[in-house]
Structures are given as structure tokens and as C-alpha cells.
Design a protein around this motif. Structure first.
Motif, PDB file in Angstrom:
ATOM      1  N   GLU A 143      10.632  14.597   9.017  1.00 24.34           N
ATOM      2  CA  GLU A 143      10.076  14.277  10.338  1.00 24.34           C
ATOM      3  C   GLU A 143       9.092  13.114  10.256  1.00 24.34           C
ATOM      4  OE1 GLU A 143       8.406  17.884  11.816  1.00 24.34           O
ATOM      5  OE2 GLU A 143      10.354  18.791  12.330  1.00 24.34           O
ATOM      6  N   LEU A 144       8.261  13.107   9.215  1.00 20.39           N
ATOM      7  CA  LEU A 144       7.282  12.035   9.084  1.00 20.39           C
ATOM      8  C   LEU A 144       7.961  10.703   8.772  1.00 20.39           C
ATOM      9  CD1 LEU A 144       4.267  11.507   9.268  1.00 20.39           C
ATOM     10  CD2 LEU A 144       4.079  12.011   6.818  1.00 20.39           C
ATOM     11  N   SER A 145       8.991  10.750   7.955  1.00 19.92           N
ATOM     12  CA  SER A 145       9.736   9.529   7.643  1.00 19.92           C
ATOM     13  C   SER A 145      10.350   8.925   8.906  1.00 19.92           C
ATOM     14  CB  SER A 145      10.827   9.825   6.617  1.00 19.92           C
ATOM     15  OG  SER A 145      11.566   8.667   6.318  1.00 19.92           O
ATOM     16  N   GLN A 146      10.912   9.788   9.742  1.00 16.18           N
ATOM     17  CA  GLN A 146      11.516   9.300  10.979  1.00 16.18           C
ATOM     18  C   GLN A 146      10.457   8.777  11.946  1.00 16.18           C
ATOM     19  OE1 GLN A 146      13.610  12.296  13.280  1.00 16.18           O
ATOM     20  NE2 GLN A 146      14.941  10.765  14.205  1.00 16.18           N
ATOM     21  N   LYS A 147       9.333   9.477  12.009  1.00 17.34           N
ATOM     22  CA  LYS A 147       8.276   9.089  12.930  1.00 17.34           C
ATOM     23  C   LYS A 147       7.674   7.737  12.574  1.00 17.34           C
ATOM     24  CE  LYS A 147       3.817  10.797  14.684  1.00 17.34           C
ATOM     25  NZ  LYS A 147       2.807  11.888  14.569  1.00 17.34           N
TER      26      LYS A 147
ATOM     27  N   LEU B 280      10.272   6.604  -2.689  1.00 21.94           N
ATOM     28  CA  LEU B 280       9.008   5.878  -2.571  1.00 21.94           C
ATOM     29  C   LEU B 280       9.043   4.604  -3.412  1.00 21.94           C
ATOM     30  CD1 LEU B 280       6.507   8.887  -2.932  1.00 21.94           C
ATOM     31  CD2 LEU B 280       7.516   7.963  -0.842  1.00 21.94           C
ATOM     32  N   THR B 281       9.559   4.725  -4.632  1.00 25.71           N
ATOM     33  CA  THR B 281       9.618   3.565  -5.519  1.00 25.71           C
ATOM     34  C   THR B 281      10.472   2.458  -4.899  1.00 25.71           C
ATOM     35  OG1 THR B 281       9.412   5.050  -7.416  1.00 25.71           O
ATOM     36  CG2 THR B 281      10.182   2.815  -7.853  1.00 25.71           C
TER      37      THR B 281
ATOM     38  N   VAL C 204       1.638  -0.815   4.416  1.00 22.46           N
ATOM     39  CA  VAL C 204       2.012   0.497   3.894  1.00 22.46           C
ATOM     40  C   VAL C 204       3.534   0.560   3.885  1.00 22.46           C
ATOM     41  CG1 VAL C 204       2.002   2.976   4.325  1.00 22.46           C
ATOM     42  CG2 VAL C 204      -0.104   1.649   4.634  1.00 22.46           C
ATOM     43  N   LYS C 205       4.110   0.702   2.685  1.00 24.44           N
ATOM     44  CA  LYS C 205       5.565   0.653   2.556  1.00 24.44           C
ATOM     45  C   LYS C 205       6.175   2.000   2.201  1.00 24.44           C
ATOM     46  CE  LYS C 205       7.488  -3.078   1.020  1.00 24.44           C
ATOM     47  NZ  LYS C 205       7.912  -4.223   0.157  1.00 24.44           N
ATOM     48  N   ALA C 206       5.319   3.025   1.994  1.00 23.22           N
ATOM     49  CA  ALA C 206       5.823   4.366   1.693  1.00 23.22           C
ATOM     50  C   ALA C 206       4.693   5.365   1.881  1.00 23.22           C
ATOM     51  CB  ALA C 206       6.362   4.435   0.267  1.00 23.22           C
ATOM     52  N   VAL C 207       5.066   6.621   2.117  1.00 27.79           N
ATOM     53  CA  VAL C 207       4.090   7.693   2.317  1.00 27.79           C
ATOM     54  C   VAL C 207       4.390   8.823   1.335  1.00 27.79           C
ATOM     55  CG1 VAL C 207       3.150   9.404   3.906  1.00 27.79           C
ATOM     56  CG2 VAL C 207       3.832   7.149   4.761  1.00 27.79           C
ATOM     57  N   ALA C 208       3.421   9.134   0.477  1.00 26.02           N
ATOM     58  CA  ALA C 208       3.505  10.282  -0.421  1.00 26.02           C
ATOM     59  C   ALA C 208       2.832  11.458   0.276  1.00 26.02           C
ATOM     60  CB  ALA C 208       2.835   9.975  -1.746  1.00 26.02           C
ATOM     61  N   LEU C 209       3.592  12.503   0.525  1.00 27.26           N
ATOM     62  CA  LEU C 209       3.086  13.659   1.259  1.00 27.26           C
ATOM     63  C   LEU C 209       2.854  14.816   0.297  1.00 27.26           C
ATOM     64  CD1 LEU C 209       2.455  14.434   4.226  1.00 27.26           C
ATOM     65  CD2 LEU C 209       4.690  15.550   4.287  1.00 27.26           C
TER      66      LEU C 209
ATOM     67  N   LEU D 159       0.843  -1.192   0.000  1.00 27.37           N
ATOM     68  CA  LEU D 159       0.000   0.000   0.000  1.00 27.37           C
ATOM     69  C   LEU D 159       0.881   1.246   0.000  1.00 27.37           C
ATOM     70  CD1 LEU D 159      -2.546  -1.071   2.775  1.00 27.37           C
ATOM     71  CD2 LEU D 159      -2.873  -1.235   0.299  1.00 27.37           C
ATOM     72  N   LEU D 160       0.415   2.271  -0.682  1.00 27.88           N
ATOM     73  CA  LEU D 160       1.043   3.594  -0.662  1.00 27.88           C
ATOM     74  C   LEU D 160       0.080   4.539   0.036  1.00 27.88           C
ATOM     75  CD1 LEU D 160       3.177   5.730  -1.690  1.00 27.88           C
ATOM     76  CD2 LEU D 160       1.652   6.005  -3.683  1.00 27.88           C
ATOM     77  N   MET D 161       0.482   5.097   1.173  1.00 26.36           N
ATOM     78  CA  MET D 161      -0.359   6.054   1.880  1.00 26.36           C
ATOM     79  C   MET D 161      -0.111   7.446   1.325  1.00 26.36           C
ATOM     80  SD  MET D 161      -2.657   6.826   4.094  1.00 26.36           S
ATOM     81  CE  MET D 161      -2.853   5.209   4.857  1.00 26.36           C
ATOM     82  N   VAL D 162      -1.194   8.184   1.032  1.00 27.87           N
ATOM     83  CA  VAL D 162      -1.099   9.538   0.504  1.00 27.87           C
ATOM     84  C   VAL D 162      -1.821  10.481   1.460  1.00 27.87           C
ATOM     85  CG1 VAL D 162      -1.435  11.014  -1.512  1.00 27.87           C
ATOM     86  CG2 VAL D 162      -1.142   8.544  -1.820  1.00 27.87           C
ATOM     87  N   HIS D 163      -1.138  11.552   1.841  1.00 25.27           N
ATOM     88  CA  HIS D 163      -1.660  12.458   2.874  1.00 25.27           C
ATOM     89  C   HIS D 163      -1.267  13.883   2.531  1.00 25.27           C
ATOM     90  CE1 HIS D 163      -2.809  13.987   6.787  1.00 25.27           C
ATOM     91  NE2 HIS D 163      -1.569  14.326   7.074  1.00 25.27           N
ATOM     92  N   ARG D 164      -2.141  14.823   2.848  1.00 26.65           N
ATOM     93  CA  ARG D 164      -1.812  16.243   2.683  1.00 26.65           C
ATOM     94  C   ARG D 164      -1.177  16.752   3.965  1.00 26.65           C
ATOM     95  NH1 ARG D 164      -6.308  17.829   1.120  1.00 26.65           N
ATOM     96  NH2 ARG D 164      -5.933  18.095  -1.111  1.00 26.65           N
TER      97      ARG D 164
END
Length: 353
Positions: free
Chosen positions: A326-330, A346-347, A305-310, A258-263
Motif C-alpha cells: 500500500e505504501l509503495s503504491q501511495k 530498494l537497491t 527519496v528513491k526508496a522507503v525501508a519500512l 535518499l533512503l527514507m526509513v519509517h516504522r
């Protein structure tokens, strides 16, 4: 219907600087084929980059007569207005386009071919493509995509219109640069117009939604090698009270990741301020839990979820760098704005074992 080489004019009436025009804006950002003009009377004469930030040298003109100077062959409705109803000014240019010998592509809920005047205006050899139609021959989902050898990534989001499609297309480009075969499955009007394949999920009856996604995934996988990365465009959000799209996407695609996408910094549903977004960790856990069920025996480990697109639109470059780091570390996950920072991290996270 729409070929890669077709010169396109986008009908963006009033939608170049807001979310109503997201279909056309997505095409301007991601379509590889030619876009020769954009019609938006409110911004005619200005440069596209000054309006949108998209560095593509496409003239912005006031009407179809001006656009015809650039010799388009297909007019594409670039708007996604509330309710999918065709605005009057846009309809006038659609009619003019058809009479001038152009074909027309539209993803609106209002089917242009059902309009007698528009249908009668189609010239020989031309067409109207109403892509938001339920495909024929649908069947109930049966988890058949789980047997595919390719990696299957489904984009899931914390809200609607946070950039799920853009993230997938950026990852597709990144994968190809990394010599990883990749294919994108569109599930909304812009994604289908850009890629030429997929399923308009919001036009499918709910009983057949998972089966429609399944069929689109199987079809896309048939043209790529077994080690390919298959990216499925997400729709809606489990967090949104008006959205039902995530579950059939999960069931139909049988994702391996899964790829999580967040604003960035969003804490509530857009336009529904009384509905707070849960912490991102909780949304990730929820999506992983739902994706872990409804799977055949022997389908492999449950998808994570293996990556987050912000989506950092509105932030400065410095704020973007800080937020993603910060989000990557968290979360202990790769995190990047794929449009501003690139999608390679991400890829790599998505294709890792």
C-alpha cells in the motif's frame, strides 16, 4: 581495532530483549565475523533465536567465566544505556575480560580507558577501544564529497531507532549479490563496530560534524570503484526535538539519493507522545528540500527519496505484505521491509538513474 576474524563475546547484560541492547543485537544480525558467546544473566541457557528471533547459533551464558569456554579474544559492550554510563554488573565483566587477556571494544560515552582500574588491567598485546571519540584533524565541511563519482545514499528516518543502519547493511548485502560494489559508512557505535570504519557523529563538536562526515565519506570512497554504491548510516530524525544529526549528515555526505526509513503505523515520536509525526509525504518533501541546498554548482540534480525501508516489526507477515504494498503504491516508490522481505527492490530503486 576490531578485525573481521576476531572471535567476539558480546556483553549484553539485560539487553537481549529491548532497545538498550541494540548495539549487540545489530552485531548479532549483521556481523560477518565470529560471535562465540553472548553474556546476559537474565536469559542464560536459552537459545538466541527464541529470545531475539535472530537465527544465529550463539550460546547465551550468565557471565564471563562461562563465556571463556568458547575462547573469545575480544569482549564488545553491546549495550547503549541512557547517558552511556557503564552499569555495575557489566563493568565487573569488563574488568574480568581484561584480566583474562581479552581486548575490549566499547561505544559508550563513558570511556573505559579513562578508568584507572580498567586501564591497568589491560594485558600485553591487548587494548581498549573507546570508539566514541572525536577524530583528530577535523575541519569544517566544504562539500567535497559532491565531487565523488560514486552514488551516495543517505538514510533518513522519521524517528530515532527505526532501523536506518539495518536497512543500509541489508542494502549493502543486496547490492553485492547484484554485482554492484557497495560500502557502508557507520556513523554510530554499532555501525562502526560492524563495518570497521566511519565516524561516531554524536562525539563530534557541532561545528565539525559535517566535516567529520565528509572525511569519513571521502575515506570510504577512496577504496571502491567510481561506480560503487556508498551507503551512509543515518542518525536521529528531523522530526525529533532532541536530534541535530540529519543536517550535518546531508552536508557532509552530499548524497545523490535518499533512503527514507519509517516504522509501520507509527504516528508519534517514540516516548514523546505529544509530538505527532507529519504525514510521510511531508517528511519526504522536507528531507528533499534540505538536501537540495548547500551543494556546489555542477553537483548534479538534487537528491530525491528513491526508496522507503519500512520497519514492520510487530506486524504479522500478512500485515507486512499489505503495508509495504500500500505504501509503495501511495508514494510511487519501492517499499520493503529489508529484513523480512529482502532489500533487492530498494537497491534497484537506489541505483536507478
Amino acid at each position: 581495532m576490531l578485525a573481521d576474524q576476531d572471535p567476539v563475546v558480546l556483553l549484553q547484560h539485560g539487553g537481549l530483549d529491548n532497545l538498550m541492547g541494540k548495539t549487540g543485537l545489530a552485531m548479532l544480525r549483521h556481523r560477518r565475523g565470529p560471535i562465540v558467546a553472548v553474556i546476559d544473566p537474565e536469559h542464560a541457557g536459552r537459545t538466541l533465536e527464541s529470545i531475539t528471533g535472530i537465527p544465529r547459533p550463539v550460546p547465551v551464558v550468565k557471565d564471563l567465566d562461562d563465556a571463556l569456554l568458547y575462547r573469545p579474544s575480544v569482549a564488545v559492550v553491546g549495550l547503549a544505556p541512557s547517558g552511556g554510563v557503564l552499569p555495575a554488573a557489566l563493568r565487573s565483566d569488563v574488568l574480568s575480560a581484561l584480566r583474562a587477556g581479552l581486548s575490549v571494544a566499547s561505544g559508550l560515552h563513558t570511556h573505559l580507558a579513562d578508568d584507572p582500574e580498567l586501564s591497568a588491567a589491560v594485558q600485553p598485546g591487548c587494548w581498549i577501544w573507546d570508539l566514541r571519540c572525536e577524530p583528530e584533524g577535523l575541519r569544517v565541511g566544504q562539500a567535497r564529497a559532491a565531487a565523488l563519482p560514486c552514488k551516495r545514499v543517505l538514510a533518513v528516518g522519521t524517528d530515532m531507532a527505526v532501523g536506518k543502519m539495518s536497512a543500509c547493511l541489508a542494502i549493502q548485502d543486496s547490492a553485492r549479490c547484484l554485482d554492484v560494489p557497495a560500502v557502508f559508512v557507520g556513523t554510530g557505535q554499532a555501525g562502526i563496530l560492524i563495518s570497521g570504519q566511519g565516524v561516531p557523529l554524536d562525539a563530534v563538536r557541532v561545528d565539525y560534524a559535517a566535516g567529520a562526515v565528509e572525511a569519513a565519506v571521502l575515506n570510504a570512497a577512496s577504496s571502491v570503484p567510481g561506480d560503487a554504491l556508498l551507503l551512509v548510516e543515518g542518525q536521529g530524525s528531523l522530526c525529533h526535538p532532541g536530534s541535530t544529526a540529519t543536517l550535518p549528515l546531508m552536508r557532509g555526505s552530499q548524497p545523490t539519493a535518499l533512503l527514507m526509513v519509517h516504522r509501520a503505523r507509527q504516528t508519534q515520536i517514540h516516548r514523546l507522545p505529544d509530538i505527532a509525526l507529519p504525514p510521510l509525504e511531508d517528511v519526504i518533501q522536507l528531507c528533499e528540500g534540505l538536501a537540495s541546498i548547500g551543494r556546489p554548482r555542477g553537483a548534479g540534480p538534487p537528491p530525491l527519496v528513491k526508496a522507503v525501508a519500512l520497519n514492520t516489526a510487530g506486524l504479522t507477515d500478512e500485515e507486512c505484505e499489505r503495508e509495504t504494498a500500500e505504501l509503495s503504491q501511495k508514494l510511487s516508490l519501492p517499499c520493503s521491509d529489508p529484513i523480512r522481505q529482502g532489500a533487492d527492490s530498494l537497491t534497484r530503486g537506489l541505483i536507478a538513474p
